[in-house]
Motif scaffolding. Sequence first.
Motif, short mmCIF file in Angstrom:
data_model
loop_
_atom_site.label_atom_id
_atom_site.label_comp_id
_atom_site.label_asym_id
_atom_site.label_seq_id
_atom_site.Cartn_x
_atom_site.Cartn_y
_atom_site.Cartn_z
N ASN A 41 0.82 -1.21 0.00
CA ASN A 41 0.00 0.00 0.00
C ASN A 41 0.85 1.26 0.00
O ASN A 41 1.70 1.42 0.87
CB ASN A 41 -0.92 0.01 1.22
N GLY A 42 0.61 2.13 -0.97
CA GLY A 42 1.27 3.43 -1.02
C GLY A 42 2.46 3.45 -1.95
O GLY A 42 3.18 2.47 -2.12
N LYS A 43 2.64 4.61 -2.55
CA LYS A 43 3.70 4.82 -3.55
C LYS A 43 5.09 4.50 -3.00
O LYS A 43 5.89 3.83 -3.66
CB LYS A 43 3.62 6.27 -4.03
N GLN A 44 5.40 4.98 -1.79
CA GLN A 44 6.74 4.74 -1.24
C GLN A 44 6.96 3.25 -0.97
O GLN A 44 8.03 2.72 -1.25
CB GLN A 44 6.94 5.54 0.05
N ALA A 45 5.96 2.58 -0.45
CA ALA A 45 6.09 1.14 -0.19
C ALA A 45 6.24 0.36 -1.50
O ALA A 45 6.99 -0.62 -1.56
CB ALA A 45 4.89 0.64 0.61
N ILE A 46 5.53 0.79 -2.54
CA ILE A 46 5.66 0.15 -3.85
C ILE A 46 7.06 0.38 -4.39
O ILE A 46 7.70 -0.54 -4.90
CB ILE A 46 4.57 0.66 -4.81
N ARG A 47 7.58 1.59 -4.24
CA ARG A 47 8.95 1.89 -4.66
C ARG A 47 9.94 0.99 -3.94
O ARG A 47 10.84 0.40 -4.54
CB ARG A 47 9.27 3.36 -4.39
N ASP A 48 9.77 0.84 -2.62
CA ASP A 48 10.66 0.00 -1.83
C ASP A 48 10.56 -1.47 -2.24
O ASP A 48 11.58 -2.17 -2.31
CB ASP A 48 10.36 0.15 -0.34
N MET A 49 9.36 -1.93 -2.53
CA MET A 49 9.17 -3.31 -2.99
C MET A 49 9.97 -3.56 -4.27
O MET A 49 10.69 -4.54 -4.38
CB MET A 49 7.69 -3.58 -3.24
N PHE A 50 9.82 -2.64 -5.24
CA PHE A 50 10.56 -2.81 -6.49
C PHE A 50 12.07 -2.75 -6.26
O PHE A 50 12.82 -3.53 -6.83
CB PHE A 50 10.13 -1.77 -7.53
N ALA A 51 12.53 -1.83 -5.43
CA ALA A 51 13.97 -1.73 -5.14
C ALA A 51 14.49 -3.05 -4.57
O ALA A 51 15.55 -3.54 -4.98
CB ALA A 51 14.25 -0.57 -4.18
N ASN A 52 13.75 -3.62 -3.63
CA ASN A 52 14.16 -4.90 -3.03
C ASN A 52 14.15 -6.03 -4.06
O ASN A 52 15.06 -6.87 -4.08
CB ASN A 52 13.25 -5.26 -1.86
N GLU A 53 13.13 -6.06 -4.89
CA GLU A 53 13.04 -7.11 -5.90
C GLU A 53 14.14 -6.98 -6.95
O GLU A 53 14.73 -7.98 -7.36
CB GLU A 53 11.66 -7.10 -6.56
N PHE A 54 14.43 -5.76 -7.39
CA PHE A 54 15.49 -5.57 -8.37
C PHE A 54 16.85 -5.94 -7.78
O PHE A 54 17.73 -6.42 -8.50
CB PHE A 54 15.52 -4.13 -8.89
N ALA A 55 17.03 -5.73 -6.48
CA ALA A 55 18.29 -6.09 -5.83
C ALA A 55 18.43 -7.61 -5.68
O ALA A 55 19.54 -8.14 -5.69
CB ALA A 55 18.39 -5.42 -4.46
N ALA A 56 17.30 -8.30 -5.56
CA ALA A 56 17.33 -9.75 -5.30
C ALA A 56 17.43 -10.59 -6.57
O ALA A 56 17.97 -11.70 -6.53
CB ALA A 56 16.09 -10.16 -4.52
N ALA A 57 16.91 -10.09 -7.68
CA ALA A 57 16.85 -10.92 -8.89
C ALA A 57 16.94 -10.04 -10.13
O ALA A 57 16.50 -8.90 -10.13
CB ALA A 57 15.55 -11.72 -8.91
N ASP A 58 17.48 -10.63 -11.19
CA ASP A 58 17.55 -9.96 -12.49
C ASP A 58 16.23 -10.21 -13.19
O ASP A 58 15.98 -11.31 -13.69
CB ASP A 58 18.72 -10.51 -13.30
N MET A 59 15.36 -9.20 -13.20
CA MET A 59 14.02 -9.37 -13.77
C MET A 59 13.89 -8.60 -15.07
O MET A 59 14.31 -7.46 -15.16
CB MET A 59 12.98 -8.89 -12.76
N VAL A 60 13.30 -9.27 -16.05
CA VAL A 60 13.04 -8.67 -17.35
C VAL A 60 11.62 -9.02 -17.74
O VAL A 60 11.20 -10.18 -17.64
CB VAL A 60 14.03 -9.20 -18.42
N CYS A 61 10.88 -8.04 -18.19
CA CYS A 61 9.50 -8.24 -18.62
C CYS A 61 9.46 -8.18 -20.15
O CYS A 61 9.80 -7.16 -20.75
CB CYS A 61 8.61 -7.15 -18.03
N ILE A 62 9.04 -9.28 -20.75
CA ILE A 62 8.86 -9.35 -22.20
C ILE A 62 7.35 -9.36 -22.45
O ILE A 62 6.65 -10.27 -21.99
CB ILE A 62 9.52 -10.59 -22.80
N VAL A 63 6.87 -8.37 -23.14
CA VAL A 63 5.43 -8.24 -23.38
C VAL A 63 4.97 -9.29 -24.38
O VAL A 63 5.54 -9.44 -25.46
CB VAL A 63 5.09 -6.83 -23.92
#
Length: 119
Positions: A41-63
Amino acid sequence: MSPKEILTHWVEVFNQGDADKLASFYTEHAINHQVANEPVNGKQAIRDMFANEFAAADMVCIVENIFEDGDWAILEWKDPIGLRGCGFFKFEQGLIVHQRGYWDKLSFLRAHNLPIPTE
């Protein structure tokens, strides 16, 4: 811009791995609920979630597909190692107010050699 156009740009920023830029797509009180996890919930928490996920794994989204219906956009995606998922994005005034994503968390954790929860 239409929800489909905004989501196309969101994918580009996601693939840059920039949590700050990605957070700019969300309203202050947005909800991001990846159904394999608790809602964020909330923009800052979403930002933190993405930062943690990007630090943990190499993620690529292919549409695979992006669909649009009114204020909603739907993203079908895959990644380079074969994982697949789907995300639903609700927009208000050009920003994401709600995101819900479906993907196989266990396959993701195994593919990235991340710890598997025991609970």
